[in-house]
Design a protein around this motif. Structure first.
Motif, short mmCIF file in Angstrom:
data_model
loop_
_atom_site.label_atom_id
_atom_site.label_comp_id
_atom_site.label_asym_id
_atom_site.label_seq_id
_atom_site.Cartn_x
_atom_site.Cartn_y
_atom_site.Cartn_z
N GLN A 110 0.84 -1.21 0.00
CA GLN A 110 0.00 0.00 0.00
C GLN A 110 0.87 1.26 0.00
OE1 GLN A 110 -2.55 0.01 3.44
NE2 GLN A 110 -3.37 2.03 2.96
N MET A 111 1.93 1.20 0.80
CA MET A 111 2.85 2.35 0.91
C MET A 111 3.54 2.59 -0.44
SD MET A 111 3.62 4.62 3.06
CE MET A 111 3.49 4.16 4.75
N ARG A 112 3.92 1.50 -1.10
CA ARG A 112 4.56 1.63 -2.42
C ARG A 112 3.63 2.36 -3.40
NH1 ARG A 112 8.29 3.06 -4.84
NH2 ARG A 112 9.66 1.72 -3.63
N GLN A 113 2.34 2.03 -3.34
CA GLN A 113 1.37 2.69 -4.24
C GLN A 113 1.21 4.17 -3.89
OE1 GLN A 113 -2.32 0.54 -4.19
NE2 GLN A 113 -1.51 -1.13 -5.43
N MET A 114 1.13 4.45 -2.57
CA MET A 114 0.99 5.85 -2.14
C MET A 114 2.19 6.66 -2.60
SD MET A 114 -0.47 5.27 1.72
CE MET A 114 -0.03 6.90 2.31
N ILE A 115 3.38 6.09 -2.46
CA ILE A 115 4.61 6.79 -2.86
C ILE A 115 4.59 7.05 -4.36
CG2 ILE A 115 7.11 6.46 -3.15
CD1 ILE A 115 7.13 5.18 -0.34
N ALA A 116 4.19 6.05 -5.13
CA ALA A 116 4.15 6.19 -6.60
C ALA A 116 3.22 7.34 -7.00
CB ALA A 116 3.71 4.89 -7.25
N GLN A 117 2.13 7.49 -6.27
CA GLN A 117 1.16 8.53 -6.62
C GLN A 117 1.57 9.92 -6.15
OE1 GLN A 117 -2.46 6.99 -4.95
NE2 GLN A 117 -2.59 5.38 -6.49
N VAL A 118 2.14 9.98 -4.94
CA VAL A 118 2.32 11.29 -4.29
C VAL A 118 3.75 11.83 -4.40
CG1 VAL A 118 2.14 12.49 -2.07
CG2 VAL A 118 0.48 10.73 -2.67
N ASN A 119 4.74 10.93 -4.27
CA ASN A 119 6.14 11.39 -4.18
C ASN A 119 7.06 10.29 -4.70
OD1 ASN A 119 8.61 12.45 -3.47
ND2 ASN A 119 8.17 12.64 -1.28
N PRO A 120 7.11 10.10 -6.02
CA PRO A 120 7.82 8.95 -6.60
C PRO A 120 9.32 8.90 -6.28
CG PRO A 120 6.55 10.12 -8.28
CD PRO A 120 6.47 10.94 -7.04
N ASN A 121 9.91 10.03 -5.86
CA ASN A 121 11.34 10.00 -5.51
C ASN A 121 11.60 9.53 -4.09
OD1 ASN A 121 12.22 10.91 -8.00
ND2 ASN A 121 11.81 13.05 -7.42
N CYS A 122 10.54 9.38 -3.33
CA CYS A 122 10.67 8.95 -1.93
C CYS A 122 11.08 7.48 -1.89
CB CYS A 122 9.31 9.15 -1.26
SG CYS A 122 9.24 8.63 0.43
N GLU A 123 12.04 7.15 -1.02
CA GLU A 123 12.47 5.75 -0.90
C GLU A 123 11.58 5.02 0.11
OE1 GLU A 123 17.15 5.31 -1.67
OE2 GLU A 123 16.69 6.47 0.12
N LEU A 124 11.44 3.71 -0.12
CA LEU A 124 10.69 2.87 0.82
C LEU A 124 11.67 1.86 1.43
CD1 LEU A 124 8.12 1.87 2.15
CD2 LEU A 124 7.54 0.65 0.05
N GLU A 125 11.85 1.98 2.73
CA GLU A 125 12.84 1.17 3.44
C GLU A 125 12.15 0.26 4.46
OE1 GLU A 125 15.74 3.70 5.38
OE2 GLU A 125 17.17 2.06 5.57
N LEU A 126 12.72 -0.91 4.67
CA LEU A 126 12.19 -1.84 5.67
C LEU A 126 13.25 -2.10 6.72
CD1 LEU A 126 10.53 -4.55 3.36
CD2 LEU A 126 9.59 -2.36 4.12
N ASP A 127 12.82 -2.37 7.94
CA ASP A 127 13.77 -2.56 9.04
C ASP A 127 13.24 -3.63 10.00
OD1 ASP A 127 15.64 -2.30 11.07
OD2 ASP A 127 15.17 -0.21 11.54
N GLY A 128 14.00 -4.74 10.09
CA GLY A 128 13.69 -5.75 11.08
C GLY A 128 13.44 -7.13 10.50
N GLY A 129 14.25 -8.09 10.94
CA GLY A 129 14.03 -9.48 10.54
C GLY A 129 14.35 -9.77 9.08
N ILE A 130 15.16 -8.91 8.46
CA ILE A 130 15.49 -9.13 7.04
C ILE A 130 16.63 -10.15 6.95
CG2 ILE A 130 16.33 -8.08 4.89
CD1 ILE A 130 13.56 -7.00 5.65
N ASP A 131 16.40 -11.20 6.17
CA ASP A 131 17.41 -12.24 5.92
C ASP A 131 17.20 -12.73 4.49
OD1 ASP A 131 15.28 -14.06 5.92
OD2 ASP A 131 15.61 -14.67 8.00
N PRO A 132 17.98 -13.72 4.02
CA PRO A 132 17.81 -14.14 2.61
C PRO A 132 16.42 -14.69 2.28
CG PRO A 132 19.96 -14.80 3.42
CD PRO A 132 19.20 -14.29 4.63
N THR A 133 15.65 -15.10 3.29
CA THR A 133 14.28 -15.58 3.01
C THR A 133 13.28 -14.42 2.95
OG1 THR A 133 14.81 -17.56 4.25
CG2 THR A 133 12.48 -17.18 3.82
N THR A 134 13.41 -13.48 3.89
CA THR A 134 12.41 -12.41 3.96
C THR A 134 12.74 -11.22 3.03
OG1 THR A 134 13.56 -11.46 5.88
CG2 THR A 134 11.77 -13.00 6.33
#
Ligand code: DX5
Ligand code: ZN
Length: 230
Positions: A164-188
């Motif tokens: 949902q956030m990716r879509q909002m960014i595409a519509q409102v502020n396409p230069n904005c980065e989307l970052e994730l934090d927590g539990g990231i490993d080769p599976t997730t």
């Protein structure tokens, strides 16, 4: 998967999981291994139930690396500490929506300091809270764990919100980065990227890798690339 193939995903190792006796050496290794920025988790034991470190750590690693130092402020009064982290060598600031009654003031202040600013939302916080400030920020960070500790399990319940956030960014502020934090490993990591992430913060999957930091970085890069070409 076409969308995945064309996107270069950035990795931001989090030094919360570092061996502090070897911090400088580990930061240099990460830079050599292709890290895009260094993620610095500041915790005050109040906003989150853990204490990490303050601006002195930023000052210590500043001369070690030319990578941008991204300061994730998990503290109750971010406004009071911005200058301190800026002087220590911080390059960008991530501030939480939660617990900040005057978030727009904090964002304005960071912009006045001429630094990139990101807004952070916790797993139970809806994407919609960032709607009004989305045009003002350079980055949105979606927490994929509850903040406070490294080594927790990735919360898959955040995936619809990331999309949902990716879509909002595409519509409102396409230069904005989307970052994730927590539990990231080769599976997730591939799940997060497929949902729309541009940047992944990674702590334990890199620092606790049995074969060392560079191999930890490589495993993630490979997992992301394979998912993009399958
Ligand atoms: C937790 C921090 C994270 C943490 C991630 O509150 O914001 O950046 O270091 O660690 P891992 O990757 O181990 O979940
Ligand atoms: Zn963080």
């Amino acid at each position: 998967m076409e969308e995945l193939r064309n996107r270069r995903v950035k990795l931001a190792p989090s030094i919360l999981s570092a061996d502090f006796a070897r911090l400088g050496d580990q930061v240099s290794q990460l830079e050599k291994a292709g890290a895009d920025r260094i993620h610095v988790d500041v915790m005050d034991g109040h906003f989150v139930p853990n204490i990490s470190f303050g601006a002195a750590i930023v000052q210590s690693i500043r001369p070690i690396t030319s990578l941008p130092l991204e300061i994730h402020l998990m503290i109750s009064d971010p406004n009071f500490f911005l200058e301190q982290f800026l002087e220590a060598g911080g390059d960008s600031f991530l501030v939480h929506w939660e617990g900040n009654n005057n978030l727009y003031r904090t964002i304005r202040k960071i912009k006045e300091l001429e630094k990139p600013v990101g807004v952070v939302i916790n797993p139970a916080t809806p994407a919609a809270v960032s709607e009004e400030i989305l045009p003002e920020v350079n980055l949105v960070l979606v927490m994929t764990i509850n903040p406070g500790f490294g080594g927790q399990r990735f919360l898959e319940m955040t995936l619809p919100k990331i999309r949902q956030m990716r879509q909002m960014i595409a519509q409102v502020n396409p230069n904005c980065e989307l970052e994730l934090d927590g539990g990231i490993d080769p599976t997730t990591a591939p799940m997060g990227v497929a949902a729309g992430a541009d940047v992944l913060v990674v702590g334990s999957a890199i620092f606790d890798h049995a074969d060392g930091l560079a191999v930890g970085m490589k495993s993630l890069q490979q997992a992301i690339n394979q998912a993009g070409t399958s």
